[in-house]
Design an enzyme around this catalytic site. Structure first.
Site, short mmCIF file in Angstrom:
data_model
loop_
_atom_site.label_atom_id
_atom_site.label_comp_id
_atom_site.label_asym_id
_atom_site.label_seq_id
_atom_site.Cartn_x
_atom_site.Cartn_y
_atom_site.Cartn_z
N CYS A 237 0.87 -1.18 0.00
CA CYS A 237 0.00 0.00 0.00
C CYS A 237 0.91 1.23 0.00
CB CYS A 237 -0.98 -0.03 1.18
SG CYS A 237 -0.20 -0.05 2.81
N ARG A 242 -2.39 -0.40 5.53
CA ARG A 242 -3.57 -1.06 4.96
C ARG A 242 -3.26 -2.48 4.50
NH1 ARG A 242 -4.86 3.80 0.87
NH2 ARG A 242 -2.60 3.99 1.08
#
Length: 282
Positions: A237, A242
Protein backbone atom coordinates in the site's frame (compact mmCIF):
# COMPACT_ATOMS: atom_id res chain seq x y z
CA UNK A 1 8.92 -21.46 18.44
CA UNK A 2 6.80 -23.17 21.07
CA UNK A 3 3.33 -24.11 19.88
CA UNK A 4 0.49 -22.08 21.31
CA UNK A 5 -1.45 -23.66 24.15
CA UNK A 6 -4.56 -21.99 22.74
CA UNK A 7 -6.57 -23.63 20.02
CA UNK A 8 -7.10 -20.34 18.21
CA UNK A 9 -6.77 -19.80 14.48
CA UNK A 10 -5.36 -16.81 12.61
CA UNK A 11 -8.87 -15.31 12.46
CA UNK A 12 -11.12 -15.58 15.49
CA UNK A 13 -14.60 -14.37 16.39
CA UNK A 14 -15.49 -12.52 19.58
CA UNK A 15 -17.04 -15.66 21.11
CA UNK A 16 -13.75 -17.52 20.59
CA UNK A 17 -11.91 -15.00 22.76
CA UNK A 18 -14.35 -14.73 25.69
CA UNK A 19 -13.47 -18.06 27.41
CA UNK A 20 -9.77 -17.09 27.54
CA UNK A 21 -10.12 -13.61 29.06
CA UNK A 22 -7.77 -13.26 32.02
CA UNK A 23 -5.47 -16.10 30.97
CA UNK A 24 -1.93 -14.96 31.77
CA UNK A 25 -0.58 -16.61 28.60
CA UNK A 26 -2.96 -14.63 26.42
CA UNK A 27 -1.84 -11.19 25.30
CA UNK A 28 -4.67 -9.09 23.88
CA UNK A 29 -3.31 -6.06 22.02
CA UNK A 30 -5.46 -3.05 21.13
CA UNK A 31 -4.26 -0.87 18.23
CA UNK A 32 -7.24 1.49 18.25
CA UNK A 33 -6.86 5.24 18.55
CA UNK A 34 -5.80 6.25 22.07
CA UNK A 35 -9.04 8.18 22.59
CA UNK A 36 -11.04 5.03 21.90
CA UNK A 37 -8.87 2.85 24.13
CA UNK A 38 -9.13 5.29 27.03
CA UNK A 39 -12.91 5.26 26.74
CA UNK A 40 -13.28 1.49 26.43
CA UNK A 41 -11.37 -1.63 25.47
CA UNK A 42 -11.53 -5.39 25.83
CA UNK A 43 -10.68 -6.42 29.42
CA UNK A 44 -6.93 -7.08 29.90
CA UNK A 45 -6.08 -5.52 26.50
CA UNK A 46 -2.73 -3.71 26.24
CA UNK A 47 -2.75 -0.54 24.14
CA UNK A 48 -0.08 -0.33 21.44
CA UNK A 49 0.62 2.76 19.40
CA UNK A 50 1.15 1.94 15.71
CA UNK A 51 4.34 4.03 15.65
CA UNK A 52 6.05 1.17 17.52
CA UNK A 53 5.45 -1.05 14.48
CA UNK A 54 7.32 1.04 11.91
CA UNK A 55 10.70 2.53 11.16
CA UNK A 56 10.56 5.72 9.13
CA UNK A 57 13.17 6.83 6.66
CA UNK A 58 13.04 9.87 4.40
CA UNK A 59 11.63 7.92 1.46
CA UNK A 60 9.94 5.01 3.24
CA UNK A 61 7.44 5.49 6.02
CA UNK A 62 6.54 1.98 7.13
CA UNK A 63 9.63 -0.20 7.24
CA UNK A 64 10.05 -3.08 9.65
CA UNK A 65 11.87 -1.75 12.74
CA UNK A 66 15.53 -2.59 13.20
CA UNK A 67 16.75 -5.10 15.80
CA UNK A 68 16.61 -2.52 18.58
CA UNK A 69 13.09 -1.46 17.61
CA UNK A 70 11.86 -5.03 17.45
CA UNK A 71 13.35 -5.80 20.86
CA UNK A 72 11.56 -2.75 22.26
CA UNK A 73 8.29 -4.00 20.75
CA UNK A 74 8.68 -7.46 22.30
CA UNK A 75 9.55 -5.93 25.70
CA UNK A 76 6.49 -3.69 25.54
CA UNK A 77 4.22 -6.59 24.56
CA UNK A 78 5.88 -8.60 27.34
CA UNK A 79 5.49 -11.91 25.52
CA UNK A 80 7.23 -15.24 25.91
CA UNK A 81 7.30 -18.05 23.33
CA UNK A 82 4.37 -19.63 25.23
CA UNK A 83 2.13 -16.59 24.81
CA UNK A 84 -0.63 -16.21 22.24
CA UNK A 85 -1.25 -12.73 20.83
CA UNK A 86 -4.73 -11.59 19.78
CA UNK A 87 -4.73 -8.22 18.02
CA UNK A 88 -7.60 -5.90 17.20
CA UNK A 89 -8.25 -2.26 16.29
CA UNK A 90 -11.09 0.12 15.49
CA UNK A 91 -10.64 0.22 11.71
CA UNK A 92 -11.29 -3.30 10.47
CA UNK A 93 -7.93 -4.92 11.11
CA UNK A 94 -5.21 -3.04 9.22
CA UNK A 95 -3.01 -2.01 12.17
CA UNK A 96 -3.81 -5.27 13.95
CA UNK A 97 -2.73 -7.18 10.86
CA UNK A 98 0.44 -5.12 10.67
CA UNK A 99 1.33 -6.12 14.24
CA UNK A 100 0.83 -9.79 13.39
CA UNK A 101 3.04 -9.37 10.29
CA UNK A 102 5.79 -7.84 12.44
CA UNK A 103 5.57 -10.82 14.78
CA UNK A 104 5.60 -13.27 11.85
CA UNK A 105 8.82 -11.60 10.65
CA UNK A 106 10.34 -12.57 14.01
CA UNK A 107 9.23 -16.15 13.63
CA UNK A 108 6.45 -15.77 16.23
CA UNK A 109 3.28 -17.35 14.82
CA UNK A 110 1.04 -17.76 17.90
CA UNK A 111 -1.20 -15.00 16.62
CA UNK A 112 -4.85 -14.23 15.91
CA UNK A 113 -6.78 -11.32 14.42
CA UNK A 114 -10.09 -10.54 16.13
CA UNK A 115 -12.68 -10.33 13.36
CA UNK A 116 -14.35 -6.91 13.43
CA UNK A 117 -12.20 -5.67 16.32
CA UNK A 118 -13.78 -3.43 18.94
CA UNK A 119 -16.87 -2.81 16.77
CA UNK A 120 -17.77 -6.51 16.72
CA UNK A 121 -17.00 -6.80 20.45
CA UNK A 122 -19.39 -3.97 21.31
CA UNK A 123 -22.06 -5.28 18.93
CA UNK A 124 -21.95 -8.61 20.77
CA UNK A 125 -22.66 -6.80 24.04
CA UNK A 126 -19.48 -8.07 25.68
CA UNK A 127 -17.82 -6.42 28.70
CA UNK A 128 -15.28 -3.63 28.39
CA UNK A 129 -12.76 -1.89 30.63
CA UNK A 130 -11.48 1.66 30.68
CA UNK A 131 -8.46 1.55 32.98
CA UNK A 132 -4.82 0.90 32.07
CA UNK A 133 -3.49 -2.66 32.15
CA UNK A 134 -0.65 -3.77 34.42
CA UNK A 135 1.33 -6.79 33.31
CA UNK A 136 3.68 -8.93 35.38
CA UNK A 137 7.05 -9.09 33.56
CA UNK A 138 7.60 -12.46 31.91
CA UNK A 139 10.87 -14.26 32.55
CA UNK A 140 11.69 -15.40 29.03
CA UNK A 141 10.91 -12.89 26.29
CA UNK A 142 10.50 -13.92 22.67
CA UNK A 143 13.90 -13.82 20.95
CA UNK A 144 14.29 -11.83 17.75
CA UNK A 145 14.83 -14.42 15.02
CA UNK A 146 14.71 -12.88 11.57
CA UNK A 147 15.40 -16.17 9.77
CA UNK A 148 11.68 -16.24 8.94
CA UNK A 149 11.65 -12.68 7.67
CA UNK A 150 12.11 -13.36 3.95
CA UNK A 151 9.14 -15.73 3.97
CA UNK A 152 6.76 -12.83 4.62
CA UNK A 153 8.74 -9.74 3.61
CA UNK A 154 10.44 -8.41 0.49
CA UNK A 155 12.54 -5.30 -0.12
CA UNK A 156 13.01 -2.84 -2.97
CA UNK A 157 15.96 -4.50 -4.68
CA UNK A 158 14.50 -8.01 -4.63
CA UNK A 159 11.08 -6.81 -5.75
CA UNK A 160 12.40 -4.62 -8.54
CA UNK A 161 14.34 -7.54 -9.97
CA UNK A 162 11.20 -9.71 -9.92
CA UNK A 163 9.13 -6.94 -11.50
CA UNK A 164 11.62 -6.42 -14.32
CA UNK A 165 11.69 -10.15 -15.00
CA UNK A 166 7.90 -10.38 -14.86
CA UNK A 167 8.21 -13.06 -12.19
CA UNK A 168 5.82 -11.90 -9.48
CA UNK A 169 2.13 -11.24 -8.87
CA UNK A 170 1.57 -7.86 -7.26
CA UNK A 171 -1.45 -6.81 -5.24
CA UNK A 172 -1.94 -3.06 -4.84
CA UNK A 173 -4.47 -2.58 -2.04
CA UNK A 174 -4.60 1.23 -2.03
CA UNK A 175 -7.49 3.33 -3.37
CA UNK A 176 -8.28 3.43 -7.08
CA UNK A 177 -7.13 7.07 -7.30
CA UNK A 178 -3.75 6.19 -5.77
CA UNK A 179 -3.38 3.21 -8.10
CA UNK A 180 -4.12 5.19 -11.27
CA UNK A 181 -1.95 8.12 -10.21
CA UNK A 182 -4.84 10.56 -9.87
CA UNK A 183 -4.02 11.03 -6.19
CA UNK A 184 -0.36 11.79 -5.49
CA UNK A 185 1.03 10.41 -2.22
CA UNK A 186 4.73 10.43 -3.17
CA UNK A 187 6.92 12.32 -5.65
CA UNK A 188 5.38 10.24 -8.38
CA UNK A 189 1.96 8.68 -8.65
CA UNK A 190 0.78 5.41 -10.14
CA UNK A 191 1.53 1.79 -9.34
CA UNK A 192 4.23 -0.83 -9.68
CA UNK A 193 4.11 -2.23 -13.25
CA UNK A 194 2.02 -5.38 -13.45
CA UNK A 195 0.20 -4.78 -10.16
CA UNK A 196 -3.50 -5.60 -9.98
CA UNK A 197 -5.80 -3.51 -7.82
CA UNK A 198 -8.05 -4.71 -5.01
CA UNK A 199 -8.63 -2.12 -2.29
CA UNK A 200 -8.09 -3.54 1.20
CA UNK A 201 -11.38 -2.25 2.62
CA UNK A 202 -13.36 -4.07 -0.09
CA UNK A 203 -12.92 -7.18 2.06
CA UNK A 204 -14.75 -5.54 5.00
CA UNK A 205 -18.49 -5.67 5.59
CA UNK A 206 -19.43 -2.21 6.87
CA UNK A 207 -22.95 -3.42 7.63
CA UNK A 208 -21.61 -6.19 9.89
CA UNK A 209 -19.37 -4.28 12.32
CA UNK A 210 -16.33 -4.23 10.01
CA UNK A 211 -16.02 -8.01 10.02
CA UNK A 212 -14.51 -9.62 6.94
CA UNK A 213 -16.81 -10.66 4.15
CA UNK A 214 -16.85 -14.45 3.74
CA UNK A 215 -13.41 -15.53 2.51
CA UNK A 216 -14.94 -17.37 -0.43
CA UNK A 217 -16.43 -14.11 -1.70
CA UNK A 218 -13.09 -12.30 -1.43
CA UNK A 219 -11.29 -15.18 -3.13
CA UNK A 220 -13.75 -15.15 -6.03
CA UNK A 221 -13.30 -11.42 -6.47
CA UNK A 222 -9.50 -11.72 -6.46
CA UNK A 223 -9.66 -14.52 -9.03
CA UNK A 224 -12.02 -12.47 -11.20
CA UNK A 225 -9.37 -9.74 -11.21
CA UNK A 226 -6.83 -12.21 -12.55
CA UNK A 227 -4.97 -13.27 -9.41
CA UNK A 228 -3.78 -16.86 -9.19
CA UNK A 229 -3.89 -17.95 -5.56
CA UNK A 230 -1.66 -20.93 -6.35
CA UNK A 231 1.20 -18.58 -7.23
CA UNK A 232 3.10 -16.32 -4.80
CA UNK A 233 2.03 -12.70 -4.42
CA UNK A 234 3.49 -9.49 -2.98
CA UNK A 235 1.10 -6.97 -1.43
CA UNK A 236 1.73 -3.27 -0.84
CA UNK A 237 0.00 0.00 0.00
CA UNK A 238 1.53 3.37 0.95
CA UNK A 239 3.33 2.38 4.16
CA UNK A 240 2.34 -1.23 4.87
CA UNK A 241 -0.53 -0.19 7.10
CA UNK A 242 -3.57 -1.06 4.96
CA UNK A 243 -1.69 -4.03 3.54
CA UNK A 244 -1.47 -5.33 7.10
CA UNK A 245 -5.01 -6.63 6.66
CA UNK A 246 -4.39 -7.70 3.06
CA UNK A 247 -1.43 -9.80 4.26
CA UNK A 248 -3.66 -11.56 6.81
CA UNK A 249 -6.30 -12.12 4.11
CA UNK A 250 -3.68 -13.76 1.92
CA UNK A 251 -2.64 -16.05 4.76
CA UNK A 252 -6.27 -16.96 5.48
CA UNK A 253 -6.74 -17.85 1.81
CA UNK A 254 -3.71 -20.15 1.91
CA UNK A 255 -1.80 -17.84 -0.41
CA UNK A 256 1.99 -17.63 -0.30
CA UNK A 257 2.16 -13.92 0.44
CA UNK A 258 4.91 -11.43 1.18
CA UNK A 259 4.48 -7.77 2.07
CA UNK A 260 6.61 -4.99 0.62
CA UNK A 261 7.02 -2.68 3.60
CA UNK A 262 8.92 -0.04 1.63
CA UNK A 263 5.60 0.27 -0.18
CA UNK A 264 4.62 3.17 -2.43
CA UNK A 265 6.28 5.69 -0.11
CA UNK A 266 9.61 4.16 -1.19
CA UNK A 267 8.78 3.09 -4.75
CA UNK A 268 7.03 6.35 -5.68
CA UNK A 269 9.59 8.63 -4.03
CA UNK A 270 12.53 7.06 -5.85
CA UNK A 271 13.10 8.62 -9.23
CA UNK A 272 14.55 5.46 -10.80
CA UNK A 273 11.61 3.10 -10.12
CA UNK A 274 9.60 1.84 -13.07
CA UNK A 275 5.99 2.95 -12.63
CA UNK A 276 2.69 2.59 -14.47
CA UNK A 277 -0.29 4.95 -14.47
CA UNK A 278 -3.73 5.07 -15.98
CA UNK A 279 -7.12 3.48 -15.69
CA UNK A 280 -8.00 0.24 -14.01
CA UNK A 281 -8.50 -2.69 -16.38
CA UNK A 282 -12.21 -3.13 -16.97
Amino acid sequence: MTASAFNLGLLIETEDLVPHLGNEKLRIVDLSRASVYEQLHIPHALHLQPKMLVRQEEQALGLLPDQEGLEALVRYLNISPEHHVVAYDDEGGAWAGRLLWNLHCLGFENTSLLNGGIHAWLAAGLPTSSGPVKLEPVEQLVQINLNQENAVRTDYEALRQQVEQGQIQLWDCRTEDEYTGLRLTARRGGHIPGARHFEWSTALNRENHLKLHPLQRTQQRLEQLGFNLKQPVVVYCQSHHRSGLAYILGRLLGWKIQAYDGAWSEWGNRLDSPIATGELPS
